[in-house]
Design a protein around this motif. Structure first.
Motif, short mmCIF file in Angstrom:
data_model
loop_
_atom_site.label_atom_id
_atom_site.label_comp_id
_atom_site.label_asym_id
_atom_site.label_seq_id
_atom_site.Cartn_x
_atom_site.Cartn_y
_atom_site.Cartn_z
N UNK A 49 42.34 87.66 27.16
CA UNK A 49 41.28 86.94 26.46
C UNK A 49 39.90 87.39 26.90
N UNK A 50 39.72 87.66 28.19
CA UNK A 50 38.42 88.13 28.68
C UNK A 50 38.04 89.44 28.00
N UNK A 51 39.02 90.30 27.76
CA UNK A 51 38.76 91.58 27.10
C UNK A 51 38.62 91.41 25.59
N UNK A 52 39.53 90.66 25.00
CA UNK A 52 39.56 90.52 23.54
C UNK A 52 38.42 89.72 22.96
N UNK A 53 37.89 88.78 23.73
CA UNK A 53 36.78 87.97 23.26
C UNK A 53 35.44 88.61 23.60
N UNK A 54 35.38 89.94 23.48
CA UNK A 54 34.12 90.67 23.60
C UNK A 54 33.86 91.38 22.28
N UNK A 55 32.58 91.54 21.97
CA UNK A 55 32.18 92.19 20.73
C UNK A 55 32.79 93.59 20.64
N UNK A 56 33.32 93.90 19.46
CA UNK A 56 33.85 95.24 19.20
C UNK A 56 35.32 95.42 19.45
N UNK A 57 35.99 94.41 20.03
CA UNK A 57 37.42 94.52 20.32
C UNK A 57 38.22 93.83 19.22
N UNK A 58 39.11 94.58 18.57
CA UNK A 58 39.97 93.98 17.54
C UNK A 58 41.43 93.87 18.00
N UNK A 59 41.79 94.64 19.03
CA UNK A 59 43.17 94.59 19.55
C UNK A 59 43.16 94.81 21.05
N UNK A 65 53.52 92.91 27.64
CA UNK A 65 53.31 91.62 27.00
C UNK A 65 53.13 91.76 25.50
N UNK A 66 52.57 92.90 25.07
CA UNK A 66 52.46 93.08 23.64
C UNK A 66 51.06 93.36 23.15
N UNK A 67 50.89 93.21 21.84
CA UNK A 67 49.64 93.50 21.17
C UNK A 67 49.02 92.20 20.69
N UNK A 68 47.73 92.00 20.96
CA UNK A 68 47.02 90.78 20.60
C UNK A 68 45.85 91.16 19.70
#
Length: 148
Positions: A68-78, A1-4
Motif C-alpha cells: 500500500x505504501x508503494x501503490x498509493x503513490x502518484x504514477x503507480x498502477x500496479x 503475494x501477487x499483483x495489486x
C-alpha cells in the motif's frame, strides 16, 4: 503475494513521480522507510507505472502495508509483490475509497450495520500511511482487516 492494482492518478506525490510513471526505485524505497515498515533486503524495480517489490518481512500485515505504501503513490498502477513473509496471518480485504466514504461507512459496509465504531480497526490497519481517520481520499486503497 501477487499483483495489486491501483489508480495511478491519485496518491502521495513523491519526487520523480508523475501520472505517466512511478517514482524511481530509490525514492520509493525512501517512502517505505518513511513509514517505518519492516522489510529486509528491500528490492524495488520500476517499469513505467508498474512496481515490483521483493524482500522479506515479518508477516502478511506488514507485507500488505509495504504494498500500500508503494501503490498509493502518484504514477503507480500496479504493484507486483514478491515479498516473503515469516508468519502468514489472514489476509486483509483491499478496498478502494469512493467519493463520500468515511471510515465509519466503510466499517459498516464490511463489518455489518451497527459496527461503524470498528472504523478504528481500519484506521489502525493502515497506520502509518493514514495519520488521521478523516484523511482518506477517493481512489486510495485501504486494508480492511478481518474481525477478530
Amino acid at each position: 503475494m501477487g499483483l495489486f492494482k491501483f489508480i495511478k492518478s491519485v496518491g502521495e506525490k513523491v519526487f520523480g513521480a508523475s501520472e505517466a510513471q512511478a517514482a524511481p526505485a530509490d525514492t520509493l524505497a525512501k517512502e517505505v522507510s518513511k513509514h517505518g515498515l519492516n522489510v529486509n533486503g528491500l528490492d524495488i524495480q520500476v517499469s513505467g507505472n508498474k512496481v515490483t517489490v521483493g524482500g522479506s518481512t515479518t508477516n502478511t500485515e506488514e507485507a500488505e502495508k509495504i504494498i500500500l505504501a508503494l501503490g498509493n503513490t502518484l504514477g503507480v498502477s500496479e504493484v507486483e509483490s514478491k515479498l516473503i513473509v515469516s508468519e502468514e496471518v489472514p489476509a486483509a480485504v483491499m478496498y478502494e475509497v469512493k467519493k463520500g466514504d468515511t471510515l465509519w461507512k466503510i466499517a459498516e459496509t464490511h463489518y455489518g450495520k451497527g459496527k461503524g465504531a470498528k472504523y478504528d480497526m481500519i484506521f489502525d490497519a493502515n497506520k502509518p500511511m493514514l495519520t488521521h481517520p478523516d484523511k482518506i481520499y477517493p481512489g486510495q486503497i485501504l486494508r480492511i482487516p478481518p474481525l477478530a
